[in-house]
Design an enzyme around this catalytic site. Structure first.
Site, PDB file in Angstrom:
ATOM      1  N   LYS A  83       0.859  -0.980  -0.058  1.00 50.78           N
ATOM      2  CA  LYS A  83      -0.005   0.030  -0.068  1.00 50.78           C
ATOM      3  C   LYS A  83       0.835   1.349  -0.142  1.00 50.78           C
ATOM      4  CE  LYS A  83      -3.643   2.075   2.933  1.00 50.78           C
ATOM      5  NZ  LYS A  83      -4.463   1.784   4.145  1.00 50.78           N
ATOM      6  N   SER A 157      -9.009   2.284   3.567  1.00 56.35           N
ATOM      7  CA  SER A 157      -8.408   2.949   2.672  1.00 56.35           C
ATOM      8  C   SER A 157      -7.461   1.820   1.924  1.00 56.35           C
ATOM      9  CB  SER A 157      -7.509   3.879   3.516  1.00 56.35           C
ATOM     10  OG  SER A 157      -6.629   3.302   4.230  1.00 56.35           O
ATOM     11  N   SER A 181      -9.455  -0.035   7.800  1.00 53.86           N
ATOM     12  CA  SER A 181      -8.926   0.030   6.368  1.00 53.86           C
ATOM     13  C   SER A 181      -8.416  -1.287   5.939  1.00 53.86           C
ATOM     14  CB  SER A 181      -7.918   1.347   6.341  1.00 53.86           C
ATOM     15  OG  SER A 181      -8.597   2.525   6.610  1.00 53.86           O
TER      16      SER A 181
END
Length: 460
Positions: A83, A157, A181
């Site tokens: 990420k 996220s 997330s």
């Protein structure tokens, strides 16, 4: 017997490592296939912030040389992704923001762990601005879309990671979880997502004042456990837990939404999905009891830590004028809360752990919905004010964040599909350092649910 490309794309992390170790495939083949699928799906899914094709293929060639020489490592030659809130040497870490970011000169500790395990990093996955929202959209990169329905968000996220895994680009990836997330995008893309105990996966600094942790997303519990073992440096502890029978447990079913001061409602399909999971656990021999943790006003301690974290990260952005107005407003609020309010929020944590943790005197594990709704449509949050955005995202995702305040582990498990074919999830929540308990229970459920056999219909 050879494996076709479509079949190879959906092989698991552990399976790919085993195939590499036996010479059934090569790292170059796996990496090239992952890059091809990433590039082919990018115009539609937009899962990646950036790909490192040349570097990844060089790493794959080196992995093949090491494999041929008889070397072993847990993920030697297996492609994966990171990420875009973690540093990778030679790449910028924009964390979903616009701007000319300088490249990182060192790897984040989780990236170092992946490299030491032999993994091949094919790129960095998309995330909303500073990871604030449960949708992966923004002016820096556009919208990341859900492979199960490209008109829907994969969540956030860690939405780019979830989209990449669910579509078969990679078998697993590391994300981060500061208010759900990892668990939220896992729920909305039919994946397993583990939010580990705070501090389980080392990071170079405390993230969002203790709210955020790094953890894995994968299609199976075993793969998530393998990636967590690698990132945390725990040997095979979590993999062993995934192979171990959990024993009979008392599972507390909780559907009440923690107090948020906003209008929230559990969607009937999401409610039915988590009740069905409870019934499945009962069929497996576990005792199910209805129970509600004593959340009270825990949200008042979440906001200072979250908003001060936004302020801290926004100061690293080269051009703050290019940030979303909602981000700038959150950063200003964070500045106002950075003193006594933040100190009080941190000081209150032991009290909250005792108060909410009292539920584990009556049950071993808590089962709740992961989200209150199926995945929203792309653009649902466009042009909303900060307050309107907060209301909309809390209405969709009110269940995950309390465990970030506590610092305790949680695991999203797929709960089936809605009548529209949209994934839903349930989360298994445990007390401090209870990852092994949750992983064993999730693996037992996976054996009968077989969610890993479901795949979205894609053209990549």
């Amino acid at each position: 017997m050879t494996t076709s490309k479509p079949e190879l794309a959906f092989t698991g992390l552990a399976e790919q490592a085993a195939m590499l170790a036996t010479g059934a495939t090569t790292s170059v083949e796996l990496t090239r296939l992952a890059l091809e699928k990433a590039e082919a799906s990018q115009p539609t899914l937009n899962a990646f912030k950036s790909l490192r094709a040349e570097e990844a293929l060089r790493e794959a060639e080196e992995a093949d040389r090491r494999l041929a020489a008889g070397e072993t490592a847990p993920l030697l030659g297996v492609p994966t992704a990171i990420k875009d809130d973690l540093d990778v040497t030679g790449m910028p870490t924009a964390f979903g923001c616009e701007g000319d970011f300088s490249v990182a000169t060192t790897d984040s500790p989780p990236v170092t762990a992946l490299r030491e395990a032999g993994a091949v990093l094919i790129g960095k996955t998309n995330t909303p601005e500073l990871g604030q929202w449960p949708f992966t959209e923004g002016p820096a990169f556009g919208a990341t879309r859900n492979p199960w329905d490209t008109e829907r968000t994969p969540g956030g996220s860690s939405g780019g990671a979830a989209a990449a895994i669910a579509s078969g680009v990679i078998a697993a990836a590391l994300g981060s979880d500061g208010a759900g997330s990892i668990r939220i995008p896992a729920a909305w893309t039919d994946l397993v997502g583990i939010k580990p105990q705070r501090g389980r996966v080392p990071t170079e600094r405390e993230l969002f004042h203790g709210l955020t942790v790094v953890g894995p997303l994968a299609r199976t519990v075993a793969d998530a456990a393998l990636l967590l073992d690698v990132a945390a440096g725990t040997g095979t502890a979590f993999q062993s837990a995934a192979r171990r029978e959990p024993g009979r447990m008392r599972i507390g079913l909780s559907t009440r939404i923690p107090f948020t001061a906003t209008k929230t409602r559990l969607d009937p399909h999401a409610h039915a999905a988590v009740v069905r999971l409870a019934e499945r656990f009962a069929e497996l021999g576990h005792e199910i009891v209805e129970i509600e943790p004593d959340y009270r006003l825990i949200g008042l301690t979440f906001l200072p830590r979250s908003l001060v974290g936004v302020r801290d990260w926004s100061r690293r952005v080269p051009d703050q004028a290019r940030l979303d107005p909602r981000t700038r407003a959150n950063a200003r609020q964070g500045s106002a809360l950075a003193g006594p309010a933040l100190r009080l929020a941190r000081a209150t944590e032991p009290l909250l752990q005792r108060q909410i943790g009292s539920v584990f005197g009556r049950v071993d594990v808590v089962l709740t919905p992961t989200t209150a709704t199926p995945p929203p449509r792309i653009g649902t949050f466009d042009k909303l004010s900060g307050w309107q955005t907060d209301q909309a995202m809390i209405a969709a995702c009110p269940y995950a964040w309390p465990w970030n305040v506590l610092g305790w582990p949680g695991v999203n498990v797929p709960a089936g599909l809605s009548p529209e074919g949209l994934p839903l999830g349930g989360q298994l929540l445990g007390p401090s350092h209870a990852e092994e308990r949750l992983i064993s229970l999730a693996a037992q459920l996976e054996e009968v649910e077989r969610w890993q056999d479901r795949k979205p219909e894609t053209g990549w």
